[in-house]
Design an enzyme around this catalytic site. Structure first.
Site, PDB file in Angstrom:
ATOM      1  CE  LYS A  74      -4.008   1.843   2.592  1.00  0.00           C
ATOM      2  NZ  LYS A  74      -4.899   1.574   3.745  1.00  0.00           N
ATOM      3  CB  SER A 149      -8.147   3.393   2.732  1.00  0.00           C
ATOM      4  OG  SER A 149      -7.322   2.784   3.719  1.00  0.00           O
ATOM      5  CB  SER A 173      -8.325   0.578   5.679  1.00  0.00           C
ATOM      6  OG  SER A 173      -9.051   1.778   5.668  1.00  0.00           O
TER       7      SER A 173
END
Lengths: 483, 470
Positions: A74, A149, A173
């Site tokens: 990420k 996310s 997330s």
């Protein structure tokens, strides 16, 4: 094109060990798929370095299961000399000078970092749409959001562009996009994985999580990145073997289903798939009870107060002075701050920073923040109380399946309820996983949410591994995983 | 009559090897930005790493200031924007200072007074800004350096008390060995809160910052008292504000009017778990604690050292510790005279510390012994000390080199005394009339005759013998 990345890690490892394939074959396949799929899963590709690394390790002994495995990170995980943006204009050209602890650990295993995945800006969002870059598309249906996310991290594993990825989970997330994309996503116990080098959103809730196609692979990667780190004072020193017990008998386990997790807020189709799964669990000999868990309904309020308060402080460092975006228009210091932050942050980030500043401001700190800390500790107590009687808490990960892209016209307040079911684990620091357990009529994945007591990731993996076998869900987009 | 109410806030820079929340060296350098890592710059993803040494140092200070200890303490974030603040917040202690409710005893005009300490807490320093023309340069060497902030209750009533308090506090920190306490170099920074009132209702408070020396603590406060008094006497209102002391013009100048409620949005630092201080740790710190100035003062008094010498000794920790290390047989009073006189004078003149000289305790004891048994005079000491501090030579050799010879032969001394007595019948008469001065005068004459080379002990003994015969 090859399809090695559809395989599980143990199968790939066999191929590598027997020299049937080389690491570079995996890397080439990854980049080929990423470019072909065009799901906007990445902000930055690490192509040159990944190919170089694959070559470098070609003649090395395949000394561990993760050797040569392509992994995606990420883009809020700091990588030395590799652009790290947190999907924000604020860090559009930011090249870090150091590696996050998890990155060092991944490199020690000779895994290959393929790139930095797209995400909601500063991990604030649950659709991927707050990214400064293009929105990530859901591999199961390109008109749907992948969740967020950790949008790109979930989608890229789902689309078999890589075998593994890391995300971060502050309120869901990792788990929510894993649920939306039909993959296994784990948020470990708070402090299990070092946060050093994870761009902070809410320090007391943030935790790096792992995403994979199957439960076993997930346990492997979590084992590899767990452990005490002197650079993160909130990390802890406990055994990190999640594999040894993974195939243990589970028939003497007991699980609790909070009634709140099957309330009318949950979509009917999702609810039915979860109920069917619960029947399977029962058939495995596991005791299932429906329970009331106090204070679960405060989760979203707690998140709004605690997460956003911490975020307002954590994001104060983005001021244009030492690194990152700086506005060109300023006459004095106040304007420098104001214009840099106005132009550098997106709408959702600014909204959250304002709420966070508000709840800490003057008397509000007492009215909101201090009170939230008290409720948080009560919620933790009530969850721990349930977990003193049951091995696990289960329910749906999300109230719904993936929804349409660009439907963000919906009320900003209700968008927070996306994390309704995932936030409690963050508040209490508990480990929690989402695993695919079925599909709705539109062929969109539904995730089961599994929460255990602190430090009991091994129990989650054990349960999930057995259930996965039992359900035998095919979460491979390409269909059969035969090469 | 107006009464002044004064509170003092001191920031003391701690001398740990590393910074308080990072691995960077905690040191001063003329070269900017060399003791800097990603933490000190507030790079994204970095987390604080608490330096345990700083806790120990602050704990020692808290105990020396007679404070209660917060055995479960945490850090807090103080949020504000400023270029010298890399993270956009300062890590400090708001709700749980390491020490609270302590006191320092000071002596003013012979009276002992307790100044209550409200709190002592740990925090990190900011970077240093340097403004040149239109530009500002930032030096992050200082960012994250450990500080303790020590805040008094408003117990101080005059500039004299304030100065005495800062002196006392400075000595305590110095003797604990946790701070350089150099106000001139900024390792001890002092702010004073001053208000004036006629009655029990406290007047508006003015904060004076940027006070760079103990003398200026006095100057700033007395200026401020005078300024506020003039305002009040002309029926004006003292504005609640922050002022700074202008060293050149010896007055305070307004910096900014105080905003009523500074909104620092404090909240507990989530990146640092709560710190638990055990009784064992406290005991360990207490055991290791060196003798503090107050105790030393009592000890020196007992040894008969005069107050002036005591104060001078305490001002220079190295000299005070020499006193503590002297052997039992050494004449402490004479030793203190030499230390606070010739030794101290030499150090001041050369602007060096004792450590940088060739001082050693056994040769020093020899000098004191020679003085004590009157083998050498104070004039000789004056000549010997610089050589003693500069060279490692034996004292006898130093004396030879300086041609310090004692006329210790009884016959020769007696001869000189007789000559002196013959020339000073008046003084003999005075002596017989009981005038002590006369003896001193006659001794002086003997010294003069011998150009100071006579053994004073012997001369004194023989002189009084001879006088008795007269």
């Amino acid at each position: 094109m090859t399809n090695y990345l559809d395989l599980d890690i143990r199968a790939i490892n066999e191929l590598l060990k027997s020299k049937k394939i080389k690491p570079i074959d995996l890397v080439n396949e990854a980049f080929f798929k990423i470019e072909k799929n065009n799901l906007n899963t990445y902000i930055t590709l690490n192509k040159e370095q990944a190919l170089k690394k694959a070559k470098e390790i070609e003649d090395k002994e395949v000394d561990n299961l993760l050797f040569g495995i392509p992994i995606a990170l990420k883009d809020n995980i700091i990588t030395k000399d590799l652009k790290t943006t947190a999907a924000s204009k604020m860090l559009e050209n930011f090249i870090p000078t150091y590696d996050a602890t998890v990155v060092k650990m991944i490199n020690e295993k000779n895994m290959i970092i393929v790139g930095k995945t797209n995400m909601d800006e500063f991990a604030m969002g649950s659709t991927g749409e707050t990214s400064y870059y293009k929105s990530v598309l859901n591999p199961w249906n390109k008109n749907k959001v992948p969740g967020g996310s950790s949008s790109g991290s979930a989608a890229t594993v789902s689309a078999s562009e890589v075998v593994l990825s890391l995300g971060s989970d502050t309120g869901g997330s990792v788990r929510q996009p894993s649920s939306f994309c039909g993959v296994v996503g784990m948020k470990p116990t708070y402090g299990r994985v070092s946060r050093y080098g994870l761009i902070s959103f809410a320090s007391s809730l943030d935790q790096i999580g792992t995403i994979s196609k199957n439960v076993y692979d997930n346990a492997l990667i979590l084992s590899a990145i767990s452990g005490k780190d002197d650079n993160d004072m909130t990390s802890f020193d406990l055994p990190t073997d999640f594999i040894s017990n993974i195939d243990k008998d589970v028939s003497n386990m007991s699980v609790a289903v909070p009634n709140f997790y099957l309330s009318e807020q949950v979509d009917v189709e999702v609810k039915n798939i979860i109920l069917k799964t619960i029947d399977v669990v029962k058939n495995m000999g596991i005791k299932v009870d429906y329970v009331d868990v106090k204070h679960l309904d405060y989760s979203v309020c707690l998140y709004q107060t605690i997460a956003l308060a911490e975020a307002s402080s954590n994001l104060a460092r983005f001021d244009g002075i030492r690194y990152g975006y700086i506005s060109e228009k300023f006459e004095n210091l106040d304007e420098l701050y104001k214009n840099t932050r106005t132009e550098g942050f997106g709408v959702e980030v600014k909204r959250r920073l304002m709420i966070g500043s508000y709840v800490l401001s003057g008397k509000n700190a007492h009215i909101y923040y201090d009170k939230a800390l008290k409720v948080r500790s009560e919620l933790t107590k009530s969850l721990k109380n349930v977990l003193s009687k049951y091995d696990l808490i289960i329910g749906p990960t999300s109230t719904n399946v993936a929804y349409d892209l660009n439907s963000d016209e919906k009320d900003y307040l209700t968008s927070f309820t996306d994390d309704l079911l995932t936030i409690p684990a963050n508040m209490a620091g508990l480990p929690a996983m989402s695993m695919p357990v079925g599909f709705n009529d539109e062929k969109l994945p539904v995730g089961l949410h599994i929460i255990s007591n602190s430090y009991k990731e091994d129990v989650i993996y054990n349960f999930a591994y057995k259930l996965e076998k039992k359900l035998n869900i095919n979460n491979n987009l390409a269909g059969d995983s035969n090469v | 009559m107006y009464k002044a109410t004064i509170g003092i806030e001191v920031h003391a820079f701690l001398t740990s090897d590393l910074k308080v929340f990072s691995n960077s060296k905690n040191s001063y350098s003329d070269t900017p930005n060399i003791f800097v890592n990603e933490r000190d710059l507030g790079m994204p993803g970095t987390l604080p790493k608490l330096n345990k040494d700083v806790i120990d140092m602050a704990l020692a200070a808290a105990l020396a200031l007679n404070c209660n200890i917060n055995k479960v303490m945490h850090f807090d974030r103080k949020n504000y924007f400023y270029p010298d603040l890399p993270k956009g917040y300062q890590i400090t202690q708001n709700k749980t200072p390491i020490g609270f409710d302590g006191y320092v005893e000071i002596e003013v005009s012979g009276e002992t007074k307790k100044i209550r300490i409200e709190r002592i807490h740990i925090e990190e320093d900011t970077a240093k800004s340097k403004h040149v023309g239109d530009s500002t340069y930032l030096n992050f060497n200082r960012a994250g350096c450990p500080l303790v902030e020590i805040v008094t209750k408003p117990d101080i009533k005059s500039e004299k008390e304030a100065m005495q308090y800062v002196k006392e506090l400075r000595n305590i920190l110095l003797y604990l060995g946790i701070s350089d306490v150099k106000m001139e170099e900024g390792s001890l920074r002092c702010d004073a809160n001053v208000s004036l009132s006629k009655d029990e209702v406290l007047g508006n408070k003015v904060e004076v910052k940027n006070i760079g020396s103990i003398t200026n603590v006095g100057n700033a406060i007395s200026y401020e008292i005078k300024r506020q008094q003039e305002i009040l006497e002309s029926n004006g209102t003292v504005i609640e504000e922050t002022r700074r002391f202008d060293d050149v013009n010896k007055k305070t100048i307004s910096m900014r009017v105080k905003e009523k409620n500074n909104d620092y949005r404090y909240f507990p630092e989530p990146d640092i778990p709560f710190v638990h201080i055990t009784d064992e740790e406290i005991d360990k710190i207490k055991e290791k604690m060196p003798m503090l100035p107050k105790e030393m003062k009592t000890l020196f008094s007992k040894k008969g050292i005069n107050p002036k010498n005591i104060e001078a000794l305490l001002l220079n920790k190295e000299l005070a510790f020499v006193m503590l290390n002297l052997g039992d047989c050494v004449n402490f009073v004479k030793a203190s005279n030499i230390l606070t006189g010739d030794v101290s004078g030499y150090l001041n003149e050369k602007s060096i510390s004792l450590e940088k000289t060739n001082f050693d305790i056994s040769r020093f004891e020899k000098i004191v012994e020679l003085v004590d048994n009157n083998t050498i005079s104070s004039k000789h000491v004056k000549d010997i000390i610089p050589v003693f501090l500069e060279k490692v030579d034996d004292i006898n050799k130093i004396m030879d080199d300086l041609s310090i010879k004692q006329i210790s032969d009884e016959d020769s001394v007696l001869k000189i005394i007789k000559e002196v007595l013959n020339k000073n019948e008046g003084a003999i008469k005075d002596y017989k009339d009981g005038k002590d001065k006369a003896f001193k005068y006659l001794m002086g004459q003997v010294m003069k005759e011998t150009k100071g080379q006579v053994n004073p002990g012997l001369a004194s003994k023989l002189l009084s013998q001879e006088l008795k015969k007269q």
